[in-house]
Every structure is written in C-alpha cells, then in structure tokens.
Design an enzyme around this catalytic site. Structure first.
Site, PDB file in Angstrom:
ATOM      1  N   LYS A 264       0.842  -1.202   0.000  1.00  0.00           N
ATOM      2  CA  LYS A 264       0.000   0.000   0.000  1.00  0.00           C
ATOM      3  C   LYS A 264       0.875   1.248   0.000  1.00  0.00           C
ATOM      4  O   LYS A 264       1.701   1.443   0.887  1.00  0.00           O
ATOM      5  CB  LYS A 264      -0.907  -0.004   1.237  1.00  0.00           C
ATOM      6  CG  LYS A 264      -1.709   1.294   1.425  1.00  0.00           C
ATOM      7  CD  LYS A 264      -2.659   1.205   2.631  1.00  0.00           C
ATOM      8  CE  LYS A 264      -3.331   2.559   2.921  1.00  0.00           C
ATOM      9  NZ  LYS A 264      -4.215   2.516   4.115  1.00  0.00           N
ATOM     10  N   ASP A 269      -2.630  10.072   4.036  1.00  0.00           N
ATOM     11  CA  ASP A 269      -4.039   9.695   4.168  1.00  0.00           C
ATOM     12  C   ASP A 269      -4.772  10.693   5.060  1.00  0.00           C
ATOM     13  O   ASP A 269      -4.759  10.568   6.286  1.00  0.00           O
ATOM     14  CB  ASP A 269      -4.136   8.275   4.750  1.00  0.00           C
ATOM     15  CG  ASP A 269      -5.583   7.797   4.879  1.00  0.00           C
ATOM     16  OD1 ASP A 269      -6.477   8.460   4.312  1.00  0.00           O
ATOM     17  OD2 ASP A 269      -5.799   6.748   5.534  1.00  0.00           O
ATOM     18  N   LYS A 276     -10.259  12.678   8.427  1.00  0.00           N
ATOM     19  CA  LYS A 276      -9.827  12.175   9.728  1.00  0.00           C
ATOM     20  C   LYS A 276      -9.839  13.312  10.746  1.00  0.00           C
ATOM     21  O   LYS A 276      -9.711  14.482  10.367  1.00  0.00           O
ATOM     22  CB  LYS A 276      -8.391  11.639   9.611  1.00  0.00           C
ATOM     23  CG  LYS A 276      -8.279  10.285   8.954  1.00  0.00           C
ATOM     24  CD  LYS A 276      -6.842   9.791   8.993  1.00  0.00           C
ATOM     25  CE  LYS A 276      -6.713   8.435   8.317  1.00  0.00           C
ATOM     26  NZ  LYS A 276      -7.437   7.347   9.010  1.00  0.00           N
ATOM     27  N   ASP A 287       1.472   6.036   5.754  1.00  0.00           N
ATOM     28  CA  ASP A 287       0.513   5.140   5.114  1.00  0.00           C
ATOM     29  C   ASP A 287       1.066   4.501   3.831  1.00  0.00           C
ATOM     30  O   ASP A 287       0.347   3.820   3.108  1.00  0.00           O
ATOM     31  CB  ASP A 287      -0.791   5.913   4.839  1.00  0.00           C
ATOM     32  CG  ASP A 287      -2.032   5.040   5.004  1.00  0.00           C
ATOM     33  OD1 ASP A 287      -1.917   3.959   5.604  1.00  0.00           O
ATOM     34  OD2 ASP A 287      -3.096   5.442   4.506  1.00  0.00           O
ATOM     35  N   ASP A 346     -12.289   7.130   3.787  1.00  0.00           N
ATOM     36  CA  ASP A 346     -11.084   6.834   4.567  1.00  0.00           C
ATOM     37  C   ASP A 346     -10.716   5.344   4.474  1.00  0.00           C
ATOM     38  O   ASP A 346      -9.640   4.951   4.905  1.00  0.00           O
ATOM     39  CB  ASP A 346     -11.314   7.254   6.024  1.00  0.00           C
ATOM     40  CG  ASP A 346     -10.026   7.397   6.805  1.00  0.00           C
ATOM     41  OD1 ASP A 346      -8.947   7.374   6.172  1.00  0.00           O
ATOM     42  OD2 ASP A 346     -10.095   7.547   8.039  1.00  0.00           O
ATOM     43  N   GLU A 348      -9.590   3.829   2.045  1.00  0.00           N
ATOM     44  CA  GLU A 348      -9.009   3.974   0.707  1.00  0.00           C
ATOM     45  C   GLU A 348      -7.973   2.900   0.386  1.00  0.00           C
ATOM     46  O   GLU A 348      -7.743   2.586  -0.777  1.00  0.00           O
ATOM     47  CB  GLU A 348      -8.371   5.370   0.557  1.00  0.00           C
ATOM     48  CG  GLU A 348      -6.931   5.523   1.073  1.00  0.00           C
ATOM     49  CD  GLU A 348      -6.761   5.284   2.566  1.00  0.00           C
ATOM     50  OE1 GLU A 348      -7.763   5.381   3.295  1.00  0.00           O
ATOM     51  OE2 GLU A 348      -5.637   4.990   3.000  1.00  0.00           O
ATOM     52  N   ARG A 350      -7.901  -0.363   0.851  1.00  0.00           N
ATOM     53  CA  ARG A 350      -8.457  -1.538   0.166  1.00  0.00           C
ATOM     54  C   ARG A 350      -8.866  -1.209  -1.266  1.00  0.00           C
ATOM     55  O   ARG A 350      -8.873  -2.086  -2.126  1.00  0.00           O
ATOM     56  CB  ARG A 350      -9.632  -2.095   0.977  1.00  0.00           C
ATOM     57  CG  ARG A 350     -10.762  -1.117   1.124  1.00  0.00           C
ATOM     58  CD  ARG A 350     -11.680  -1.449   2.281  1.00  0.00           C
ATOM     59  NE  ARG A 350     -11.100  -1.071   3.575  1.00  0.00           N
ATOM     60  CZ  ARG A 350     -11.703  -1.273   4.741  1.00  0.00           C
ATOM     61  NH1 ARG A 350     -12.899  -1.836   4.790  1.00  0.00           N
ATOM     62  NH2 ARG A 350     -11.119  -0.920   5.864  1.00  0.00           N
TER      63      ARG A 350
HETATM   64  N1  BES Z   1      -4.391   4.286   6.950  1.00  0.00           N
HETATM   65  C1  BES Z   1      -5.557   4.015   7.712  1.00  0.00           C
HETATM   66  C2  BES Z   1      -5.332   2.958   8.781  1.00  0.00           C
HETATM   67  C3  BES Z   1      -4.468   3.339   9.951  1.00  0.00           C
HETATM   68  C4  BES Z   1      -5.026   3.872  11.091  1.00  0.00           C
HETATM   69  C5  BES Z   1      -3.109   3.118   9.916  1.00  0.00           C
HETATM   70  C6  BES Z   1      -4.233   4.177  12.177  1.00  0.00           C
HETATM   71  C7  BES Z   1      -2.310   3.432  11.005  1.00  0.00           C
HETATM   72  C8  BES Z   1      -2.881   3.956  12.138  1.00  0.00           C
HETATM   73  C9  BES Z   1      -6.672   3.506   6.803  1.00  0.00           C
HETATM   74  O1  BES Z   1      -6.686   4.020   5.528  1.00  0.00           O
HETATM   75  C10 BES Z   1      -7.971   3.897   7.432  1.00  0.00           C
HETATM   76  O2  BES Z   1      -8.218   5.059   7.524  1.00  0.00           O
HETATM   77  N2  BES Z   1      -8.749   2.917   7.840  1.00  0.00           N
HETATM   78  C11 BES Z   1      -9.999   3.159   8.444  1.00  0.00           C
HETATM   79  C12 BES Z   1     -10.999   2.195   7.862  1.00  0.00           C
HETATM   80  C13 BES Z   1     -12.405   2.481   8.248  1.00  0.00           C
HETATM   81  C14 BES Z   1     -12.849   3.800   7.652  1.00  0.00           C
HETATM   82  C15 BES Z   1     -13.297   1.367   7.767  1.00  0.00           C
HETATM   83  C16 BES Z   1      -9.857   2.963   9.945  1.00  0.00           C
HETATM   84  O3  BES Z   1      -9.140   2.052  10.352  1.00  0.00           O
HETATM   85  O4  BES Z   1     -10.423   3.738  10.685  1.00  0.00           O
HETATM   86 ZN    ZN Z   2      -4.905   4.627   4.824  1.00  0.00          ZN
HETATM   87 MN    MN Z   3      -7.757   5.839   5.427  1.00  0.00          MN
END
Ligand code: BES
Ligand code: ZN
Ligand code: MN
Length: 495
Positions: A264, A269, A276, A287, A346, A348, A350
């Site tokens: 990835k 992000d 966020k 990220d 968010d 993104e 996947r």
């Molecule tokens: N890059 C984030 C995941 C992440 C969160 C990495 C904290 C490191 C520390 C990912 O893109 C994300 O935002 N995931 C969301 C998914 C949700 C919206 C289903 C998450 O984990 O909140």
């Molecule tokens: Zn992310």
């Molecule tokens: Mn995200």
C-alpha cells in the site's frame, strides 16, 4: 555501520569499547571471569552492589583504567540464561548501540555474539541489533542530535569460533538486509510533502537501477485503460498524479514461479471527504509503509541473489478531499468487474489494493502477499507488538508465522470466516468499501480476499507495527521498516 571480524584475545584487544553480554542468574558467561580478574573485580562488584545484575537490556559502561587495552567495557544484560532467545540478542545489541550513541562513542568491539552457543543465529541477531538499534533519521535537524552515529563494529572471535563457518558471508547478507530495513525506515520517515506518488516512482526507478531489477511505472492513462477505477477513485481528490509501480526481480529464471508482493502506497491519508480528526493526522504520512517494505524487500532479495522470481506492485496515491474527490455514496467498478459502494472515503487502502491484487494475477503467482497500514482496528487488536495476518492458504500463513518468529517481526492471525462477508454487503452494489466498527481488520481482509480469486494469498496489516511510538531496543522511535525482514525471511524459505 560497517562490520568487521577479527580473531583476537579480548584481554589484548585495543578498542574504544568492548561490549560484553551478561546473564542475570549466571556469572559464568564466556570471558567474564578473565575480564573481571583483569579489571580487579569491577564486574563482580557491580553485581554485588546491584548496580548491574544482567537484567535484559540494562547496560553499564565501565572505564577500564588502562588495566586492559580496551578503553571501556560496556556490560549489557541478556536476562536469565534459560530464557535466552535470538531476539534477546537483537534487543541487547540494540540497547548497547543506543547506550553507546548517547555516550558519543563511534566505534565498538563486540563479544556479545559469543555469549551463548547459538553460532550463526546468535551472530545474525546481534548484528541486526547493532545495525537497527543505532539507526536515526536526523536529516532535517540543522544541528544533528543527540550525537554521533556508530560507524564501525568489530566482532571478536576465537580460533574455534571461526572454524567451519562463513562469517564474512553472514555479515554481508545481514548488513544488506539491515540496509534495506533502514532504506524503508527513511522512506516512511520522510514527510508527505517530499514523498508523493511521483517520488515513490522515482525511488522505484532508482533502486531498480542500483540493484539490477526492472522497474516500470504505469501512469493514470494506462490505469484507466486497465479499468482500475477503484484505485483511480482514491486519486481523484489530489493534485498529485497516481502512479502504479512495478518492480521485477528475476532470479528464478524464465519458467520459475513468481511471488508477487503488493504494498500500500498512500503517501498521505487525510481520510478524504470522510476527513480524519486533526489529532495525530500528521502520522498518516506513514501510510506508504507497505510500499516501503516491498521496495526494501526487493533490494534485499537482489542483494542476496535469491533464486526466485519476485514482483513488487505498488499502487501509489494521495488521499485528499477536494472538488473532484470521490464521495460517500459513489459507486465504482473495480478492475475485476465487481462494483463497490463507497461508504467511507477513509477506507481507501483496500480500494487501491483491490485493483493491484487483481492486476497481480497476470503474473500467475505461486503466492500473492499484500502488506498495508490498513486498519486502525488492527492497532486496537494487536498494538505495536504484532502484524495482523489473514489469508486463504494454510501453508502460506504458517510459513509467515514461522518467518515472523525467526526474525522477531511477529504476526498474529485473524479469521476470515464466510460470515464476516455479511459486514460488507451493499444494497445496490456488489459490496461496500467499509463495514461498521465491529471486526474492522477482518472486514478489510474479507474485502481484499474477493479480489484474489484462487491464488494462494495472505494479507499483512502493519497499521500497528509500521510506526513505533515509544522506542524499543532495536526499533527506535518512529518508522520501523517492518515487513522487510519478515518478507525476506519468508522468501528465503521458499523452495
Ligand atoms: N491508513 C488508515 C489505517 C491506519 C489507522 C493506519 C491508524 C495506522 C494507524 C486507513 O486508511 C484507514 O483510515 N482505515 C480506516 C478504515 C475504516 C474507515 C473502515 C480505519 O481504520 O479507521
Ligand atoms: Zn490509509
Ligand atoms: Mn484511510
């Protein structure tokens, strides 16, 4: 850090500091008695006064007062002898490196790797600990702090230790792997205004040229022709053009099986329209930790000349809100043909991975692995102590678990039972891009699994392990470069 090895008598070896591994419950460690005697009992008196008792990762720097040619002795604790593991050597060496850096010492000589009968495994772990523990990212500090780097480590051996072993080769291989880890750390540490998708693409070309591997970069137009609309949807909100980086290492010949690694590469992000919270958003420069791990792995694999074909695929985008950004409620058609209803911009990671995983099938991979800072839920589940593992193939998963134990980058499996699919059902498209709060890491893994077909596949969620908040013995605070040693260890085991 440069490594050298010599056959020498520790009592006659001149150096700025000699690093000695010590046990918590056993004062009979190798060289201990001789050194203690030459130093007129100063080690035993440190134990007696409980100033240093060999506790894991504790250190004590002693001045040798010209009693031996080594100017100083650094004692480093290994804990109890019967609890010893290779990772404790990695940790102790990391702790020693940290202590020496703080004391401004630039060069060390080591006896630490001789503290048990572990041979090559102990030596490798110790070298990793020194090399990874002394890492610092200080490029943006106008006056570097907190002090000098350790430039050189000399490993001492006795005649008996070097017999029948290829120490030079082991050092070369281990330092190549550590250099790849530090490359990945540097890339993750770099801020989002430097590391953009274009920068990642340039890095890909650069390492490819340096390592004799092939690199190709797909631009937006070609991605459109391929129908990679899930990936492209994420890129829409940013002024930075998306890049799809392809790195190919062919060490296994024309007809050899190929392992594909997908990383990835979200260079920042923000969450996009589903923005966020401001607190901690700066950390989202990490990220692209999966992308860094894949690049580092290819560097190491080519340095080790592994007899395998390994392809690295890096979908690289920036996730930003904007007038053209993709929105909740949008429906996009992925390259696989499956449609996705966006419920959270968010989610993104996947979106870009699913097109890369589908694309990967062109290589008819024997194994397909992806590595990604994918879900906050994985941080909740495992903290920074283990990488989340999911997959559709028992053999691949167990090989990854074994590799994780061996190298100290642990993984822990989460299930992908069919029932979890319910979380991602959409009323009007083939699936949603996000489930609810429950089982957040698994629903992400489930989503990915719909794009791999029958290919043996595993997914590594490094959201909790790519960045170290506290600082641990050989993982200083910040980017860890996680994944490089795990994937290299895994690939070395592929027959
Ligand atoms: N890059 C984030 C995941 C992440 C969160 C990495 C904290 C490191 C520390 C990912 O893109 C994300 O935002 N995931 C969301 C998914 C949700 C919206 C289903 C998450 O984990 O909140
Ligand atoms: Zn992310
Ligand atoms: Mn995200």
């Amino acid at each position: 850090m440069d490594f050298a090895h010599v056959v020498a008598d520790p009592l006659k070896h001149a150096c700025p500091v000699l690093v000695l591994g010590c046990y918590a419950d056993d004062f009979r460690g190798r060289f201990l008695a001789e050194l203690d005697e030459s130093l007129r009992g100063c080690i035993s008196s440190a134990y007696a006064q409980k100033e240093f008792v060999g506790e894991l990762n504790k250190t004590l720097l002693l001045n040798s007062c010209c009693l031996i040619p080594a100017e100083r002795l650094l004692l480093v604790g290994l804990g109890k002898r019967d609890e010893l593991t290779p990772d404790r050597f990695r940790q102790a060496a990391g702790s020693a490196a940290t202590a020496l850096r703080k004391s401004g010492i630039r060069e060390l000589s080591s006896l630490l790797h001789l503290a048990d009968e572990g041979g090559a495994e102990t030596l490798k772990a110790t070298v990793e600990g020194f090399a990874l523990g002394s890492y610092a990212f200080d490029q943006y500090k106008t006056s570097p702090e907190p002090g000098p780097v350790i430039e050189r480590a000399t490993l001492l051996f006795t005649e008996a230790d070097v017999r029948d072993s290829d120490i030079g080769r082991l050092l070369e291989e281990t330092t190549a792997i550590c250099a790849a880890v530090c490359f990945a750390r540097d890339l993750v540490f770099q801020p989002g205004n430097i590391v953009t998708p274009s920068y990642l693409a340039d890095k890909g070309r650069e390492i490819a040229a340096g390592c004799g591997i092939a690199c190709q970069v797909m631009e937006r137009e070609e991605m459109e022709q391929n129908g990679m609309h899930a990936l492209l949807a994420v890129a829409k909100g940013s002024h930075e053009p998306p890049k799809f980086i392809i790195l190919e290492y062919r060490g296994g010949g024309e007809n050899g099986a190929t392992t594909v690694l997908v990383g990835k590469g979200v260079t920042f992000d923000s969450g996009g329209i589903s923005l966020k919270p401001r607190e901690g958003m700066e950390k989202m420069k990490d990220d692209m930790g999966g992308a860094a791990a894949v690049m580092g792995t290819l560097m190491a694999v080519s340095a080790l000349k592994l007899p395998l074909n390994v392809v690295g695929l890096i979908p690289a985008v920036e996730n930003m809100p904007g007038g053209r950004a993709y929105k909740p409620g949008d429906i996009v058609r992925s390259m696989s043909g499956q449609t996705i209803e966006i419920v959270n911009t968010d989610a993104e990671g996947r979106m870009i991975l699913c097109d890369a995983l589908h694309f990967a099938q062109r290589y008819k991979p024997r194994v397909l692995l992806d590595i990604a800072t994918l879900t906050g839920a994985c941080v909740v589940a495992l903290g920074s102590f283990a990488t989340g593992l999911m997959g559709n193939d028992e053999g691949v998963k167990s090989a990854l678990k074994q590799a994780g134990e061996a190298c100290g980058e642990r993984v822990w499996e989460l299930p992908l039972w069919d029932e979890y699919g319910e979380l991602m059902e959409s009323d009007i498209a083939d699936m949603k891009n996000a489930g609810g709060a429950a089982a957040g890491s698994i629903s992400a893994g489930w989503f990915l699994h719909r794009f791999v077909g029958k290919t043996p596949w595993a997914h590594l969620d490094i959201a909790g392990t790519a960045w170290e908040d506290k600082g641990r013995p050989y993982r200083p605070k910040g980017a860890t470069g996680v994944g490089v040693r795990l994937l290299v260890e895994y690939l070395r085991g592929v027959k």
